[in-house]
Scaffold this motif. Structure first.
Motif, PDB file in Angstrom:
ATOM      1  N   TRP A 243       4.099-121.528 -75.768  1.00  0.00           N
ATOM      2  CA  TRP A 243       4.647-121.964 -74.487  1.00  0.00           C
ATOM      3  C   TRP A 243       3.572-122.640 -73.636  1.00  0.00           C
ATOM      4  O   TRP A 243       3.839-123.609 -72.922  1.00  0.00           O
ATOM      5  CB  TRP A 243       5.241-120.781 -73.734  1.00  0.00           C
ATOM      6  CG  TRP A 243       6.418-120.166 -74.439  1.00  0.00           C
ATOM      7  CD1 TRP A 243       6.421-119.005 -75.172  1.00  0.00           C
ATOM      8  CD2 TRP A 243       7.752-120.674 -74.501  1.00  0.00           C
ATOM      9  NE1 TRP A 243       7.668-118.769 -75.681  1.00  0.00           N
ATOM     10  CE2 TRP A 243       8.507-119.767 -75.285  1.00  0.00           C
ATOM     11  CE3 TRP A 243       8.388-121.799 -73.974  1.00  0.00           C
ATOM     12  CZ2 TRP A 243       9.864-119.969 -75.547  1.00  0.00           C
ATOM     13  CZ3 TRP A 243       9.733-122.000 -74.238  1.00  0.00           C
ATOM     14  CH2 TRP A 243      10.456-121.090 -75.012  1.00  0.00           C
TER      15      TRP A 243
ATOM     16  N   TYR B  29       7.749-124.426 -66.405  1.00  0.00           N
ATOM     17  CA  TYR B  29       8.546-123.195 -66.436  1.00  0.00           C
ATOM     18  C   TYR B  29       8.719-122.564 -65.061  1.00  0.00           C
ATOM     19  O   TYR B  29       9.071-121.397 -64.957  1.00  0.00           O
ATOM     20  CB  TYR B  29       7.944-122.170 -67.409  1.00  0.00           C
ATOM     21  CG  TYR B  29       7.476-122.769 -68.704  1.00  0.00           C
ATOM     22  CD1 TYR B  29       8.381-123.373 -69.569  1.00  0.00           C
ATOM     23  CD2 TYR B  29       6.131-122.772 -69.061  1.00  0.00           C
ATOM     24  CE1 TYR B  29       7.965-123.953 -70.768  1.00  0.00           C
ATOM     25  CE2 TYR B  29       5.704-123.340 -70.252  1.00  0.00           C
ATOM     26  CZ  TYR B  29       6.622-123.928 -71.101  1.00  0.00           C
ATOM     27  OH  TYR B  29       6.203-124.498 -72.276  1.00  0.00           O
TER      28      TYR B  29
ATOM     29  N   ILE C 140       7.229-118.142 -67.932  1.00  0.00           N
ATOM     30  CA  ILE C 140       6.631-117.964 -69.258  1.00  0.00           C
ATOM     31  C   ILE C 140       6.928-116.566 -69.780  1.00  0.00           C
ATOM     32  O   ILE C 140       7.256-116.391 -70.962  1.00  0.00           O
ATOM     33  CB  ILE C 140       5.109-118.226 -69.201  1.00  0.00           C
ATOM     34  CG1 ILE C 140       4.843-119.697 -68.858  1.00  0.00           C
ATOM     35  CG2 ILE C 140       4.433-117.835 -70.508  1.00  0.00           C
ATOM     36  CD1 ILE C 140       3.400-120.004 -68.526  1.00  0.00           C
TER      37      ILE C 140
END
Length: 209
Positions: A65, A77, A200
């Motif tokens: 990520w 995010y 995240i």
């Protein structure tokens, strides 16, 4: 005139107090006060903030990520509706994209699209250091930005199935006016960073947690 001055000072004082409260959101004293890789890239005077979150997933599952972050890749995010209201054109990914899984020293990560607020290149940071699955250090400097800035991401194993994610921002300051401005916008930076950490965490932990 005096009334206006009082209001300005009161507003600045409120923002400063908020920044002081949120500056090291979610971290221990050791985490916020300790030295992390990337710190050496900027010499004092520096304005520093460190925020963190515990993720119920090993670092190896969180790492992909981080690698695909960027305005033109997986996003940050955070709060997409707010980012796009500011014209940043973000689309935050909800899955791992194999085509965005390569990142090396010298590569760039775009934060702001070209032309935003009159910045011809937008805001782009360069990878100064990377070590899978634990560390990404990004750096920006003039002429791309008015200031030197280091943004670093640290994954610290916490038992076998958990980890800590720390995000540290360091801003090099040259003039007193820059310090005041950075202090005032600090709460907004902390708000966005906290959104990133939680975004995240949610993605890495998966839909069942």
């Amino acid at each position: 005139m005096a009334n206006r001055t009082v209001k300005i000072l009161a507003s600045a004082g409120l923002m400063y107090a908020a920044r002081r409260y949120f500056r090291d959101w979610g971290t221990t004293k050791d985490e916020s006060g300790g030295t992390l890789p990337g710190d050496e890239l900027l010499s004092p005077p520096v304005l520093q903030a460190t925020e963190g979150v515990t993720i119920d997933a090993p670092a190896e599952l969180v790492w992909p990520w981080l690698v695909q972050m960027g305005q033109d890749r997986g996003g940050l995010y955070s709060f997409e509706f707010m980012e796009n209201a500011l014209g940043l054109r973000y689309r935050n990914a909800d899955r791992i994209h194999p085509e965005w899984q390569h990142l090396d020293v010298g590569d760039t990560v775009r934060l702001v699209p070209p032309g935003w607020l009159g910045l011809p290149r937008g805001v782009v940071m360069t990878v100064s250091e990377i070590a899978a699955p634990s560390l990404i250090v990004l750096r920006a400097a003039p002429p791309g930005l008015p200031w030197e800035m280091v943004w670093s991401f640290h994954l610290l194993p916490h038992w076998e199935d958990r980890c800590r994610l720390l995000i540290r921002s360091r801003l090099g300051l040259r003039h007193p006016g820059e310090f005041v401005l950075a202090e005032i916008v600090g709460p907004a930076r902390a708000f966005v960073t906290r959104g990133m950490l939680l975004g995240i965490k949610r993605r890495a932990q998966g839909p069942t947690t």
